[in-house]
Design an enzyme around this catalytic site. Structure first.
Site, PDB file in Angstrom:
ATOM      1  CB  SER A 119      -0.859   0.167   1.221  1.00  0.00           C
ATOM      2  OG  SER A 119      -1.716  -1.226   1.359  1.00  0.00           O
ATOM      3  CG  HIS A 140      -2.205  -0.461  -3.944  1.00  0.00           C
ATOM      4  ND1 HIS A 140      -2.571   0.615  -3.800  1.00  0.00           N
ATOM      5  CD2 HIS A 140      -2.268  -1.279  -2.944  1.00  0.00           C
ATOM      6  CE1 HIS A 140      -3.343   0.684  -2.572  1.00  0.00           C
ATOM      7  NE2 HIS A 140      -2.928  -0.368  -2.006  1.00  0.00           N
ATOM      8  CD  GLU A 152      -2.964   3.699  -6.188  1.00  0.00           C
ATOM      9  OE1 GLU A 152      -2.591   4.892  -6.467  1.00  0.00           O
ATOM     10  OE2 GLU A 152      -2.841   3.031  -5.270  1.00  0.00           O
ATOM     11  CG  ASN A 190      -3.500   3.560   0.871  1.00  0.00           C
ATOM     12  OD1 ASN A 190      -4.618   3.653   1.277  1.00  0.00           O
ATOM     13  ND2 ASN A 190      -3.084   2.272   0.396  1.00  0.00           N
TER      14      ASN A 190
HETATM   15  N1  LIG Z   1      -6.061  -4.160   3.858  1.00  0.00           N
HETATM   16  C1  LIG Z   1      -6.183  -3.433   2.830  1.00  0.00           C
HETATM   17  O1  LIG Z   1      -7.161  -2.931   2.737  1.00  0.00           O
HETATM   18  C2  LIG Z   1      -5.098  -3.492   2.022  1.00  0.00           C
HETATM   19  C3  LIG Z   1      -5.491  -2.842   0.573  1.00  0.00           C
HETATM   20  C4  LIG Z   1      -4.528  -2.872  -0.451  1.00  0.00           C
HETATM   21  C5  LIG Z   1      -3.241  -3.289  -0.342  1.00  0.00           C
HETATM   22  N2  LIG Z   1      -2.824  -3.842   1.076  1.00  0.00           N
HETATM   23  C6  LIG Z   1      -1.515  -4.388   1.143  1.00  0.00           C
HETATM   24  O2  LIG Z   1      -1.623  -5.809   0.954  1.00  0.00           O
HETATM   25  C7  LIG Z   1      -0.515  -6.427   1.738  1.00  0.00           C
HETATM   26  C8  LIG Z   1      -1.440  -7.504   2.558  1.00  0.00           C
HETATM   27  O3  LIG Z   1      -2.397  -6.835   3.281  1.00  0.00           O
HETATM   28  P1  LIG Z   1      -3.406  -7.598   4.110  1.00  0.00           P
HETATM   29  O4  LIG Z   1      -4.583  -6.841   4.348  1.00  0.00           O
HETATM   30  O5  LIG Z   1      -3.820  -8.879   3.086  1.00  0.00           O
HETATM   31  O6  LIG Z   1      -2.946  -8.492   5.367  1.00  0.00           O
HETATM   32  P2  LIG Z   1      -3.239  -9.518   6.173  1.00  0.00           P
HETATM   33  O7  LIG Z   1      -2.828  -9.371   7.670  1.00  0.00           O
HETATM   34  O8  LIG Z   1      -4.816  -9.897   6.102  1.00  0.00           O
HETATM   35  O9  LIG Z   1      -2.550 -10.717   5.610  1.00  0.00           O
HETATM   36  C9  LIG Z   1      -1.034 -10.921   5.566  1.00  0.00           C
HETATM   37  C10 LIG Z   1      -0.925 -12.609   5.146  1.00  0.00           C
HETATM   38  O10 LIG Z   1       0.604 -12.438   4.883  1.00  0.00           O
HETATM   39  C11 LIG Z   1       1.266 -13.742   5.556  1.00  0.00           C
HETATM   40  N3  LIG Z   1       2.287 -13.504   5.800  1.00  0.00           N
HETATM   41  C12 LIG Z   1       3.207 -12.864   6.454  1.00  0.00           C
HETATM   42  N4  LIG Z   1       4.509 -13.072   6.456  1.00  0.00           N
HETATM   43  C13 LIG Z   1       4.652 -14.120   5.121  1.00  0.00           C
HETATM   44  C14 LIG Z   1       5.786 -14.826   4.533  1.00  0.00           C
HETATM   45  N5  LIG Z   1       6.988 -14.324   4.848  1.00  0.00           N
HETATM   46  N6  LIG Z   1       5.514 -15.638   3.680  1.00  0.00           N
HETATM   47  C15 LIG Z   1       4.098 -15.787   3.340  1.00  0.00           C
HETATM   48  N7  LIG Z   1       3.126 -15.307   3.754  1.00  0.00           N
HETATM   49  C16 LIG Z   1       3.231 -14.421   4.874  1.00  0.00           C
HETATM   50  C17 LIG Z   1       0.474 -13.756   6.893  1.00  0.00           C
HETATM   51  O11 LIG Z   1       0.262 -14.870   7.498  1.00  0.00           O
HETATM   52  C18 LIG Z   1      -0.915 -13.360   6.396  1.00  0.00           C
HETATM   53  O12 LIG Z   1      -1.841 -14.499   6.181  1.00  0.00           O
HETATM   54  C19 LIG Z   1      -0.113  -5.549   2.536  1.00  0.00           C
HETATM   55  O13 LIG Z   1       1.246  -5.136   2.054  1.00  0.00           O
HETATM   56  C20 LIG Z   1      -1.041  -4.406   2.494  1.00  0.00           C
HETATM   57  O14 LIG Z   1      -0.535  -2.930   2.678  1.00  0.00           O
HETATM   58  C21 LIG Z   1      -4.202  -4.015   1.907  1.00  0.00           C
END
Ligand SMILES: NC(=O)c1ccc[n+]([C@@H]2O[C@H](COP(=O)([O-])OP(=O)(O)OC[C@H]3O[C@@H](n4cnc5c(N)ncnc54)[C@H](O)[C@@H]3O)[C@@H](O)[C@H]2O)c1
Length: 291
Positions: A119, A140, A152, A190
């Site tokens: 993000s 993104h 994005e 963001n």
């Molecule tokens: N939540 C949102 O609204 C949103 C929107 C756009 C982008 N993002 C981005 O997406 C990414 C994930 O966010 P999320 O909301 O899904 O988080 P989340 O906490 O729901 O999921 C993250 C996952 O990554 C896994 N993980 C951690 N370390 C790991 C590794 N070494 N190998 C494999 N898996 C691993 C965790 O076990 C977890 O299942 C982030 O970079 C976040 O900034 C989030």
């Protein structure tokens, strides 16, 4: 470059949504996470979300079955090495993402395009730690992925045109719309959204309003579909804090300082919907404000 197989790293909120839309669009998906439990949970969620689309006549039962059949899972990161495209969607922490790319790179075929769903973190910096900065991009997706139209596309300083064109085509195949953003902290969505959410937390912290009045004000007074605190819970408060820190550090401007109350919620492990509690408590029938 043609993309048929897609590897997804991280099966959390974003990873499972990304797997859902790629499988539905006919791509072969291989998803990985650090534990089997996360993968099982993601598969169950994808099944439920696809079923909801069937019950609303958005997709056929056959399309659902075919999509499920296209999703594989593995606990070995190296298995993703043969994919045409890899999307990293793990926790929003730079050290986590860097370690993933360092472990993955030795197993990649030369043509694989590497992307991060980050993000906010610098695409150029993440790319520089790999063997292929020209084939590295920010990809993104928005939450929830099956619903949100925008993707994005963020070029690092070294990203080449064929890589950009390939991802643009992939976005079209998904039936979504691409917006190009330059590689500066938090990109477009963001950069604008997170300071607003952070300001809503300050409004709460300073006692200008409570959770209910802040969310209602923005829904009824600014016509936002969700209140900013409700939205923060939906995104994940750890992710919101991580993005504010990237803005604060990356732009060196005090206007981006994260609200101490946001930090306190994260320290408590009250991360929003995904942990059952944030600005609202989701453990009962209906969400109850926590302040
Ligand atoms: N939540 C949102 O609204 C949103 C929107 C756009 C982008 N993002 C981005 O997406 C990414 C994930 O966010 P999320 O909301 O899904 O988080 P989340 O906490 O729901 O999921 C993250 C996952 O990554 C896994 N993980 C951690 N370390 C790991 C590794 N070494 N190998 C494999 N898996 C691993 C965790 O076990 C977890 O299942 C982030 O970079 C976040 O900034 C989030």
């Amino acid at each position: 470059m043609t993309v048929q197989s897609v590897g997804i790293i991280g099966a959390g909120q974003m990873g499972n949504g990304i797997a859902h839309v790629f499988a539905l669009a006919g791509f072969d998906v291989l998803m990985t996470d650090i534990g089997q439990e996360a993968l099982d949970k993601a598969l169950a969620l994808i099944d439920r979300n696809l079923e909801r689309q069937v019950s609303r006549d958005k997709i056929s039962a056959e399309a659902k079955k075919a999509a499920i059949g296209r999703i594989g899972t593995t606990l070995r990161l190296a298995d993703l090495g043969q994919c045409d495209l890899v999307i990293e969607a793990a926790t929003e922490r730079e050290t986590v993402k860097q370690a993933i790319f360092e472990d993955l790179v030795p197993h990649l075929k030369p043509s694989t395009i590497l992307t991060s769903n980050t993000s906010s973190i610098s695409i150029t910096r993440l790319a520089s730690r790999t063997d292929r900065p020209e084939k590295f991009m920010g990809f993104h997706f928005m939450n929830p992925v099956p619903v949100m139209q925008l993707v994005e596309l963020i070029r690092g300083i070294a990203t080449d045109q064929p890589t950009y064109d390939t991802l643009h085509e992939v976005v079209e195949k998904l039936g979504k719309t691409a917006a190009s953003a330059e590689d500066f902290p938090a990109f477009i969505v963001n950069r604008i959204l997170m300071p607003m959410i952070n300001e809503a937390v300050y409004t709460l912290y300073e006692g200008v309003g409570n959770v209910k009045s802040i969310d209602e004000s923005m829904k009824l007074g600014a016509n936002h579909p969700m209140g900013p605190l409700e939205l923060a819970d939906f995104i994940g408060l750890d992710t919101c804090l991580a993005i504010m820190n990237v803005l604060h550090d990356g732009l060196a401007d005090t206007k981006y300082r994260p609200c101490p109350l946001l930090t306190k919620y994260v320290e408590a492990g009250w991360l929003g919907r995904k942990t059952g509690r944030g600005f609202y408590d989701y453990r009962g029938e209906t969400p109850v404000p926590t302040r």
